[in-house]
Design a protein around this motif. Structure first.
Motif, PDB file in Angstrom:
ATOM      1  N   THR A 156       0.685  -1.321  -0.052  1.00  0.00           N
ATOM      2  CA  THR A 156       0.137   0.284  -0.116  1.00  0.00           C
ATOM      3  C   THR A 156       0.839   1.379   0.059  1.00  0.00           C
ATOM      4  OG1 THR A 156      -0.062   0.059   2.448  1.00  0.00           O
ATOM      5  CG2 THR A 156      -2.020  -1.094   1.094  1.00  0.00           C
ATOM      6  N   GLU A 193       2.809   2.604  -2.403  1.00  0.00           N
ATOM      7  CA  GLU A 193       2.475   3.404  -3.646  1.00  0.00           C
ATOM      8  C   GLU A 193       0.871   3.823  -3.788  1.00  0.00           C
ATOM      9  OE1 GLU A 193       3.783   2.097  -7.334  1.00  0.00           O
ATOM     10  OE2 GLU A 193       5.528   0.778  -6.477  1.00  0.00           O
ATOM     11  N   LEU A 194       0.154   3.189  -3.151  1.00  0.00           N
ATOM     12  CA  LEU A 194      -1.388   3.528  -2.998  1.00  0.00           C
ATOM     13  C   LEU A 194      -1.358   4.836  -2.229  1.00  0.00           C
ATOM     14  CD1 LEU A 194      -4.132   2.862  -3.784  1.00  0.00           C
ATOM     15  CD2 LEU A 194      -4.446   1.515  -1.782  1.00  0.00           C
ATOM     16  N   ASN A 195      -0.758   4.541  -0.925  1.00  0.00           N
ATOM     17  CA  ASN A 195      -0.910   5.779  -0.025  1.00  0.00           C
ATOM     18  C   ASN A 195      -0.292   6.882  -0.788  1.00  0.00           C
ATOM     19  OD1 ASN A 195      -2.380   4.500   1.964  1.00  0.00           O
ATOM     20  ND2 ASN A 195      -0.417   3.581   2.769  1.00  0.00           N
ATOM     21  N   SER A 196       0.858   6.895  -1.521  1.00  0.00           N
ATOM     22  CA  SER A 196       1.566   7.932  -2.005  1.00  0.00           C
ATOM     23  C   SER A 196       0.813   8.518  -3.189  1.00  0.00           C
ATOM     24  CB  SER A 196       2.858   7.378  -2.811  1.00  0.00           C
ATOM     25  OG  SER A 196       3.578   8.341  -3.506  1.00  0.00           O
ATOM     26  N   SER A 197       0.002   7.875  -4.029  1.00  0.00           N
ATOM     27  CA  SER A 197      -0.829   8.454  -5.068  1.00  0.00           C
ATOM     28  C   SER A 197      -1.863   8.947  -4.316  1.00  0.00           C
ATOM     29  CB  SER A 197      -1.303   7.306  -5.855  1.00  0.00           C
ATOM     30  OG  SER A 197      -2.345   6.489  -5.162  1.00  0.00           O
ATOM     31  N   LYS A 198      -2.437   8.591  -3.172  1.00  0.00           N
ATOM     32  CA  LYS A 198      -3.488   9.279  -2.544  1.00  0.00           C
ATOM     33  C   LYS A 198      -3.125  10.676  -1.989  1.00  0.00           C
ATOM     34  CE  LYS A 198      -6.820   9.047   1.391  1.00  0.00           C
ATOM     35  NZ  LYS A 198      -7.153   8.146   2.606  1.00  0.00           N
ATOM     36  N   LYS A 199      -1.808  10.740  -1.600  1.00  0.00           N
ATOM     37  CA  LYS A 199      -1.254  12.238  -1.295  1.00  0.00           C
ATOM     38  C   LYS A 199      -1.260  13.060  -2.250  1.00  0.00           C
ATOM     39  CE  LYS A 199       1.098  10.205   2.952  1.00  0.00           C
ATOM     40  NZ  LYS A 199       2.517   9.635   3.375  1.00  0.00           N
ATOM     41  N   GLU A 200      -0.665  12.424  -3.560  1.00  0.00           N
ATOM     42  CA  GLU A 200      -0.452  13.185  -4.602  1.00  0.00           C
ATOM     43  C   GLU A 200      -1.780  13.906  -5.023  1.00  0.00           C
ATOM     44  OE1 GLU A 200       1.722  10.854  -7.697  1.00  0.00           O
ATOM     45  OE2 GLU A 200       3.308  10.602  -6.339  1.00  0.00           O
ATOM     46  N   ASN A 201      -2.787  13.051  -5.120  1.00  0.00           N
ATOM     47  CA  ASN A 201      -4.262  13.369  -5.540  1.00  0.00           C
ATOM     48  C   ASN A 201      -4.874  14.352  -4.507  1.00  0.00           C
ATOM     49  OD1 ASN A 201      -4.318  11.878  -7.715  1.00  0.00           O
ATOM     50  ND2 ASN A 201      -5.274  10.239  -6.658  1.00  0.00           N
ATOM     51  N   SER A 202      -4.341  14.359  -3.089  1.00  0.00           N
ATOM     52  CA  SER A 202      -5.106  15.295  -2.116  1.00  0.00           C
ATOM     53  C   SER A 202      -3.985  16.672  -2.708  1.00  0.00           C
ATOM     54  CB  SER A 202      -4.586  14.723  -0.752  1.00  0.00           C
ATOM     55  OG  SER A 202      -5.394  13.697  -0.607  1.00  0.00           O
ATOM     56  N   LYS A 261      -5.664  18.678  -5.527  1.00  0.00           N
ATOM     57  CA  LYS A 261      -7.109  19.117  -5.251  1.00  0.00           C
ATOM     58  C   LYS A 261      -6.782  20.593  -4.345  1.00  0.00           C
ATOM     59  CE  LYS A 261      -9.635  14.980  -5.267  1.00  0.00           C
ATOM     60  NZ  LYS A 261     -10.431  14.114  -4.484  1.00  0.00           N
TER      61      LYS A 261
END
Length: 92
Positions: free
Chosen positions: A75, A77-86, A89
């Protein structure tokens, strides 16, 4: 794809498919039984209640698949992509 991860994901899906089949079979059996006797036929309200139960049960099955998927994957990379999306925004 990592074999262990792939096997875990496949097992989660196989388990979900079996559970979905069981829930759908139980739903059909209930409806079939509830429509046998014309004098005691299922009402629309009862049918909607059964549909709601089926929906809740199948939603849980899908949630379990996602949960097992998260357990099987890395997870980071998943967490990293979430941070990037946040971050994107917030800058919009």
């Amino acid at each position: 794809m990592n074999t262990k991860k792939s096997d875990e994901l496949k097992q989660a899906v196989i388990k979900a498919k079996c559970s979905l089949d069981e829930e759908l079979d139980a739903f059909i059996q209930k409806i079939d039984k509830a429509t046998d006797d014309p004098d005691n036929f299922i009402t629309m309200t009862q049918l909607e209640e059964e549909w709601n139960r089926l929906s809740l049960k199948t939603h849980k099955i899908y949630s379990d698949v996602v949960s097992e998927t998260l357990t099987a994957i890395d997870t980071k990379e998943l967490n990293s992509s979430k941070k990037e999306n946040s971050s994107r925004k917030e800058s919009d």
